[in-house]
Design an enzyme around this catalytic site. Structure first.
Site, PDB file in Angstrom:
ATOM      1  N   ASN A  13      11.139  -8.761  -3.647  1.00  0.00           N
ATOM      2  CA  ASN A  13      10.133  -8.485  -4.684  1.00  0.00           C
ATOM      3  C   ASN A  13      10.589  -7.215  -5.382  1.00  0.00           C
ATOM      4  O   ASN A  13      10.466  -6.123  -4.831  1.00  0.00           O
ATOM      5  CB  ASN A  13       8.756  -8.289  -4.042  1.00  0.00           C
ATOM      6  CG  ASN A  13       7.736  -7.800  -5.065  1.00  0.00           C
ATOM      7  OD1 ASN A  13       7.929  -7.957  -6.267  1.00  0.00           O
ATOM      8  ND2 ASN A  13       6.649  -7.197  -4.576  1.00  0.00           N
ATOM      9  N   TRP A  14      11.118  -7.379  -6.575  1.00  0.00           N
ATOM     10  CA  TRP A  14      11.695  -6.221  -7.283  1.00  0.00           C
ATOM     11  C   TRP A  14      10.627  -5.320  -7.895  1.00  0.00           C
ATOM     12  O   TRP A  14      10.940  -4.232  -8.380  1.00  0.00           O
ATOM     13  CB  TRP A  14      12.646  -6.711  -8.384  1.00  0.00           C
ATOM     14  CG  TRP A  14      13.933  -7.298  -7.884  1.00  0.00           C
ATOM     15  CD1 TRP A  14      14.250  -7.636  -6.583  1.00  0.00           C
ATOM     16  CD2 TRP A  14      15.091  -7.597  -8.665  1.00  0.00           C
ATOM     17  NE1 TRP A  14      15.526  -8.134  -6.525  1.00  0.00           N
ATOM     18  CE2 TRP A  14      16.071  -8.127  -7.796  1.00  0.00           C
ATOM     19  CE3 TRP A  14      15.393  -7.484 -10.019  1.00  0.00           C
ATOM     20  CZ2 TRP A  14      17.332  -8.527  -8.231  1.00  0.00           C
ATOM     21  CZ3 TRP A  14      16.649  -7.887 -10.457  1.00  0.00           C
ATOM     22  CH2 TRP A  14      17.610  -8.398  -9.574  1.00  0.00           C
ATOM     23  N   LYS A  15       9.394  -5.784  -7.941  1.00  0.00           N
ATOM     24  CA  LYS A  15       8.297  -5.010  -8.545  1.00  0.00           C
ATOM     25  C   LYS A  15       8.671  -4.627  -9.984  1.00  0.00           C
ATOM     26  O   LYS A  15       9.294  -5.418 -10.679  1.00  0.00           O
ATOM     27  CB  LYS A  15       7.970  -3.779  -7.703  1.00  0.00           C
ATOM     28  CG  LYS A  15       7.833  -4.109  -6.213  1.00  0.00           C
ATOM     29  CD  LYS A  15       7.250  -2.987  -5.433  1.00  0.00           C
ATOM     30  CE  LYS A  15       7.354  -3.277  -3.947  1.00  0.00           C
ATOM     31  NZ  LYS A  15       6.289  -2.738  -3.161  1.00  0.00           N
ATOM     32  N   HIS A  98      -0.168 -10.399  -4.542  1.00  0.00           N
ATOM     33  CA  HIS A  98       0.436  -9.200  -3.954  1.00  0.00           C
ATOM     34  C   HIS A  98      -0.613  -8.089  -3.899  1.00  0.00           C
ATOM     35  O   HIS A  98      -1.428  -7.946  -4.809  1.00  0.00           O
ATOM     36  CB  HIS A  98       1.650  -8.761  -4.775  1.00  0.00           C
ATOM     37  CG  HIS A  98       2.463  -7.736  -4.063  1.00  0.00           C
ATOM     38  ND1 HIS A  98       2.130  -6.402  -4.073  1.00  0.00           N
ATOM     39  CD2 HIS A  98       3.567  -7.855  -3.281  1.00  0.00           C
ATOM     40  CE1 HIS A  98       3.012  -5.743  -3.332  1.00  0.00           C
ATOM     41  NE2 HIS A  98       3.889  -6.592  -2.841  1.00  0.00           N
ATOM     42  N   GLU A 100      -0.450  -5.062  -4.506  1.00  0.00           N
ATOM     43  CA  GLU A 100      -0.455  -4.149  -5.674  1.00  0.00           C
ATOM     44  C   GLU A 100      -1.233  -4.772  -6.830  1.00  0.00           C
ATOM     45  O   GLU A 100      -1.864  -4.062  -7.616  1.00  0.00           O
ATOM     46  CB  GLU A 100       0.994  -3.811  -6.069  1.00  0.00           C
ATOM     47  CG  GLU A 100       1.606  -2.834  -5.070  1.00  0.00           C
ATOM     48  CD  GLU A 100       3.115  -2.923  -4.938  1.00  0.00           C
ATOM     49  OE1 GLU A 100       3.767  -3.511  -5.810  1.00  0.00           O
ATOM     50  OE2 GLU A 100       3.636  -2.394  -3.944  1.00  0.00           O
ATOM     51  N   GLU A 170       1.378  -9.292   4.602  1.00  0.00           N
ATOM     52  CA  GLU A 170       1.803  -7.952   4.206  1.00  0.00           C
ATOM     53  C   GLU A 170       0.670  -6.947   4.429  1.00  0.00           C
ATOM     54  O   GLU A 170      -0.212  -6.790   3.575  1.00  0.00           O
ATOM     55  CB  GLU A 170       2.184  -7.944   2.721  1.00  0.00           C
ATOM     56  CG  GLU A 170       3.343  -8.841   2.395  1.00  0.00           C
ATOM     57  CD  GLU A 170       4.128  -8.302   1.197  1.00  0.00           C
ATOM     58  OE1 GLU A 170       5.336  -8.145   1.334  1.00  0.00           O
ATOM     59  OE2 GLU A 170       3.520  -8.029   0.156  1.00  0.00           O
ATOM     60  N   GLY A 176       5.777  -0.262   1.049  1.00  0.00           N
ATOM     61  CA  GLY A 176       6.338   0.881   0.325  1.00  0.00           C
ATOM     62  C   GLY A 176       6.084   2.213   0.990  1.00  0.00           C
ATOM     63  O   GLY A 176       6.303   3.260   0.390  1.00  0.00           O
ATOM     64  N   SER A 216       7.869  -2.703   4.325  1.00  0.00           N
ATOM     65  CA  SER A 216       8.930  -1.790   4.772  1.00  0.00           C
ATOM     66  C   SER A 216       9.938  -2.461   5.700  1.00  0.00           C
ATOM     67  O   SER A 216      10.491  -1.804   6.590  1.00  0.00           O
ATOM     68  CB  SER A 216       8.330  -0.541   5.425  1.00  0.00           C
ATOM     69  OG  SER A 216       7.547   0.171   4.475  1.00  0.00           O
ATOM     70  N   GLY A 238      11.410  -2.579  -1.459  1.00  0.00           N
ATOM     71  CA  GLY A 238      12.439  -1.555  -1.675  1.00  0.00           C
ATOM     72  C   GLY A 238      13.848  -1.983  -1.281  1.00  0.00           C
ATOM     73  O   GLY A 238      14.804  -1.789  -2.047  1.00  0.00           O
TER      74      GLY A 238
END
Ligand code: PEP
Length: 255
Positions: A13-15, A98, A100, A170, A176, A216, A238
């Site tokens: 997931n490159w965000k 997600h 976020e 998650e 993160g 993470s 990440g």
């Protein structure tokens, strides 16, 4: 059912990272490192990178996904992208729900369900994210939170359609933050989600569904997490931005 019989999936997931040129470069580095992977390898990238990413992975085993989609087919939803639009550019996967998106953009279990339904209708495979906040874990309600997120997200989804659902557990406190769930915590909740699927659908459905851990995960801890009986893969933030680290995670899943 033996975990080996389930589809193992490592997805990045490159965000909100990488321009199209940078996406081409990163995928150019990832592709040769994972070319022999037996597991499914996916990179979920920002919308503007989709064309470049599809081009950079053409004819390879790396699949491309988006990071969200809207529930409507089209209309007055400024700034949004529909599932049909993603399918039209050749995307096969999409992350939905997600944390976020839930945390910063007001997405709810209901809209996660609507987006999931739209993605399935467009022929996409959904990486459906669920997970508890730290406060909820400390209050002892992880099972309730994750169960209800899963149940609501899957309303109106048939057992046949589950072949196009991957669930990503998650824990929000692990995303993160560098704070990974222990392998035991990750497995415990993935097993719980599998039980929810068994109760909602059938034992066969539960045995067959891919459940990832995300939060993470990195080159160092991937092996222990991915060795767990109910952890079938990973959703990687990440570490998916570093070709070498991402490929180490893919190799850990391949074992
Ligand atoms: C994610 O964004 O889904 C994620 C797991 O991020 P990170 O690996 O950076 O914690």
């Amino acid at each position: 059912m033996n975990k080996q019989l389930r589809k193992a999936v490592i997805a990045g997931n490159w965000k909100m990272n990488k321009t199209p040129a940078e996406a081409t470069e990163l995928l150019g580095n990832i592709v040769p490192l994972v070319k022999d992977a037996k597991v499914e390898v996916i990179a979920c990238v920002p919308y503007v990178d989709l064309y470049a990413a599809l081009e950079a992975t053409k004819g390879t085993n790396v699949k491309i996904g988006a990071e969200n989609c809207h529930w409507a087919k089209s209309g007055a939803f400024t700034g949004e992208i529909s599932a049909d639009m993603l399918a039209a550019v050749g995307v096969n996967y999409v992350i939905i729900g997600h944390s976020e998106r839930r945390q910063y953009f007001g997405e709810t279990d209901k809209t996660v369900n609507m987006r999931t339904r739209a993605a399935l209708d467009a022929g996409l495979t959904v990486i459906l994210c669920v997970g508890e906040y730290l406060e909820q874990r400390e209050q002892g309600v992880t099972a309730e939170v994750v169960s209800s997120q899963t149940k609501i997200a899957l309303q109106g989804v048939s057992e046949d359609e589950l072949s196009r659902i991957i669930i990503a557990y998650e824990p929000v406190w692990a995303i993160g933050t560098g704070k990974t769930a222990t392998a035991q915590q990750a497995n415990e909740v993935c097993a719980l989600i599998r039980k929810v699927i068994a109760d909602l659908y059938s034992k066969e459905a539960a045995d067959g569904i891919t459940i990832q851990y995300g939060g993470s995960m990195n080159a160092k801890n991937a092996e222990e997490l991915l060795d767990q009986p109910d952890v079938d893969g990973g959703l990687i933030g990440g570490a998916s931005l570093k070709a070498e680290d991402f490929s180490v995670i893919v190799k850990a899943a391949d074992r």
